[in-house]
Each structure stands twice: as structure tokens, then as C-alpha cells.
Design a protein around this motif. Sequence first.
Motif, short mmCIF file in Angstrom:
data_model
loop_
_atom_site.label_atom_id
_atom_site.label_comp_id
_atom_site.label_asym_id
_atom_site.label_seq_id
_atom_site.Cartn_x
_atom_site.Cartn_y
_atom_site.Cartn_z
N PHE A 109 0.83 -1.21 0.00
CA PHE A 109 0.00 0.00 0.00
C PHE A 109 0.87 1.26 0.00
CE2 PHE A 109 -2.07 3.40 2.43
CZ PHE A 109 -3.20 3.59 1.66
N ILE A 110 1.83 1.31 0.92
CA ILE A 110 2.69 2.50 1.04
C ILE A 110 3.53 2.68 -0.22
CG2 ILE A 110 4.67 3.45 2.28
CD1 ILE A 110 3.43 2.19 4.84
N THR A 111 4.15 1.60 -0.70
CA THR A 111 4.98 1.67 -1.89
C THR A 111 4.18 2.15 -3.10
OG1 THR A 111 6.37 -0.11 -1.06
CG2 THR A 111 6.51 0.36 -3.41
N SER A 112 2.99 1.61 -3.25
CA SER A 112 2.14 1.99 -4.37
C SER A 112 1.81 3.48 -4.34
CB SER A 112 0.86 1.18 -4.36
OG SER A 112 -0.01 1.63 -5.35
N HIS A 113 1.45 3.99 -3.18
CA HIS A 113 1.09 5.40 -3.08
C HIS A 113 2.31 6.33 -3.21
CE1 HIS A 113 -2.71 3.67 -1.98
NE2 HIS A 113 -3.24 4.85 -2.25
N LEU A 151 5.57 9.86 -6.66
CA LEU A 151 6.90 10.04 -7.24
C LEU A 151 6.81 10.25 -8.75
CD1 LEU A 151 10.03 9.83 -6.68
CD2 LEU A 151 9.81 7.44 -7.33
N HIS A 152 5.93 9.52 -9.40
CA HIS A 152 5.81 9.59 -10.85
C HIS A 152 4.99 10.78 -11.33
CE1 HIS A 152 7.54 5.61 -10.55
NE2 HIS A 152 7.97 5.83 -11.78
N LYS A 153 4.60 11.65 -10.41
CA LYS A 153 3.96 12.91 -10.79
C LYS A 153 5.02 14.00 -10.97
CE LYS A 153 -0.46 12.00 -8.56
NZ LYS A 153 -1.34 12.33 -7.45
N SER A 154 6.23 13.73 -10.49
CA SER A 154 7.32 14.69 -10.59
C SER A 154 7.80 14.78 -12.04
CB SER A 154 8.48 14.24 -9.69
OG SER A 154 9.68 14.86 -10.08
N ASP A 206 13.64 -9.17 -24.86
CA ASP A 206 14.35 -8.06 -25.49
C ASP A 206 14.96 -7.11 -24.46
OD1 ASP A 206 13.65 -8.67 -28.29
OD2 ASP A 206 11.61 -8.21 -27.62
N TYR A 207 14.19 -6.85 -23.38
CA TYR A 207 14.62 -5.90 -22.36
C TYR A 207 14.27 -6.43 -20.97
CZ TYR A 207 14.81 -2.71 -26.32
OH TYR A 207 15.10 -2.13 -27.53
N VAL A 208 15.19 -6.24 -20.04
CA VAL A 208 14.89 -6.50 -18.63
C VAL A 208 15.00 -5.16 -17.92
CG1 VAL A 208 15.59 -7.66 -16.51
CG2 VAL A 208 15.73 -8.88 -18.68
N VAL A 209 13.94 -4.79 -17.23
CA VAL A 209 13.87 -3.51 -16.53
C VAL A 209 13.85 -3.76 -15.03
CG1 VAL A 209 12.39 -1.51 -16.07
CG2 VAL A 209 12.64 -2.38 -18.41
N SER A 210 14.68 -3.03 -14.31
CA SER A 210 14.61 -3.04 -12.85
C SER A 210 14.87 -1.62 -12.35
CB SER A 210 15.61 -4.03 -12.24
OG SER A 210 16.93 -3.66 -12.56
N THR A 211 13.84 -1.05 -11.77
CA THR A 211 13.99 0.29 -11.19
C THR A 211 13.66 0.19 -9.71
OG1 THR A 211 11.71 0.87 -11.76
CG2 THR A 211 13.40 1.47 -13.34
N LEU A 212 14.50 0.77 -8.90
CA LEU A 212 14.34 0.73 -7.44
C LEU A 212 14.28 -0.69 -6.91
CD1 LEU A 212 11.72 3.59 -7.07
CD2 LEU A 212 14.14 3.71 -6.48
N VAL A 213 15.07 -1.59 -7.50
CA VAL A 213 15.00 -3.00 -7.13
C VAL A 213 16.32 -3.55 -6.61
CG1 VAL A 213 14.67 -5.34 -8.06
CG2 VAL A 213 13.10 -3.52 -8.70
N MET A 214 17.39 -3.25 -7.28
CA MET A 214 18.66 -3.90 -6.96
C MET A 214 19.12 -3.66 -5.52
SD MET A 214 19.24 -5.85 -9.25
CE MET A 214 19.83 -6.35 -10.81
N CYS A 215 18.59 -2.62 -4.89
CA CYS A 215 18.96 -2.38 -3.49
C CYS A 215 18.31 -3.38 -2.55
CB CYS A 215 18.58 -0.96 -3.08
SG CYS A 215 16.83 -0.61 -3.29
N SER A 216 17.31 -4.14 -3.05
CA SER A 216 16.62 -5.06 -2.16
C SER A 216 16.77 -6.53 -2.54
CB SER A 216 15.12 -4.70 -2.09
OG SER A 216 14.55 -4.77 -3.36
#
Length: 173
Positions: free
Chosen positions: A38-42, A47-50, A137-147
Amino acid sequence: MEATALSDCTLQACLVCLLVILLFFTFANVVRDRLAAFITSHLSKNLHKSKSIVQVKKKLFDCIEPGSTIVEVGAGSGANFQFYPEGCTVICVEPKVEFEGYILDSLKKRGEHLKSMRLVKGQGENLSSVVDAATVDYVVSTLVMCSVEDIQKSCSEVHKILKPVGVGLHSSL
């Protein structure tokens, strides 16, 4: 007589407290994971409004060709769907089932242009067990590798599922 009623009341209160504590520890992981989703989603939604974040994401994903197959590791709430080009097939690899509702909601709101989306339970360290080798074709990881628990294993798994000319896109935003 009042002392007995008070002690009975105190005993009942203690039993209720023990029951609450027992239930908390029994279901703590479920509550924690739902709350985290819930918290991450919100937070992600805000964040994506910036404008600056949107610019960075557009630039990062600009190289993705329309109609590509994308694996998103740790898709979270599906916030990146809006940045993928028309006709892409997206495979969301997410370890937390609590994100499923948020991903599906994001697909409805920001993923109508995608060809398809599939959600699989998994994590960076086991990508090749949920996605066929050399098919992406593509592997995407954003805000992931830290966890992730094992970064080297995760990177190795990314290489296994990528086509020979595939691209891994990683970002801390």
C-alpha cells in the motif's frame, strides 16, 4: 465481591491482549507485506507525478522498441507501464503477491497501449525459472537492486533470459 469482578475483568483484558499479540505475530508478515504494498504503491504514484522523474524515466526507456518483450523485475505497482512503447508484452516478476491488485489497477490506467501483461511470482535471483532463456528483449529493474539478496546471481539471471542482443535497463529511480 468488587475485587473479584475487577480481577475477572483484568484477567479477561489480559487474555484479550495475549490473543491480540498471538494474532499479530501469526499474521505479522501478511499485515507487513500488505502495508508495504500500500505504502509503496502510493509513494510511487506520487513520485511519478514529478516532472524530473518522468523525464528520467522517458529517457531511460526511450531505447525500447515498440512490440518488444519486457521483463520487469520487481514491478511493484506497475508505475513504469506508462513509459513502455506501444504493443509491448510485459512480464512482471514480483516476489510479493500483495502487489497484484496495484499492478492490475496500473495496467487499466496506464497500460492500455501494451499488447499483454503477465504477472509471475518470482525474484531477480530466479528469473530463468519463471521466464524462458534467451526470449526477452529488455529487462527492466527500477528501485529494485537495493533489495535483492544476491546481486551477482540476479545479474546472471538477467543475462540468461535476455536475447543475445537484449538490453538490461537498471535505475535507482
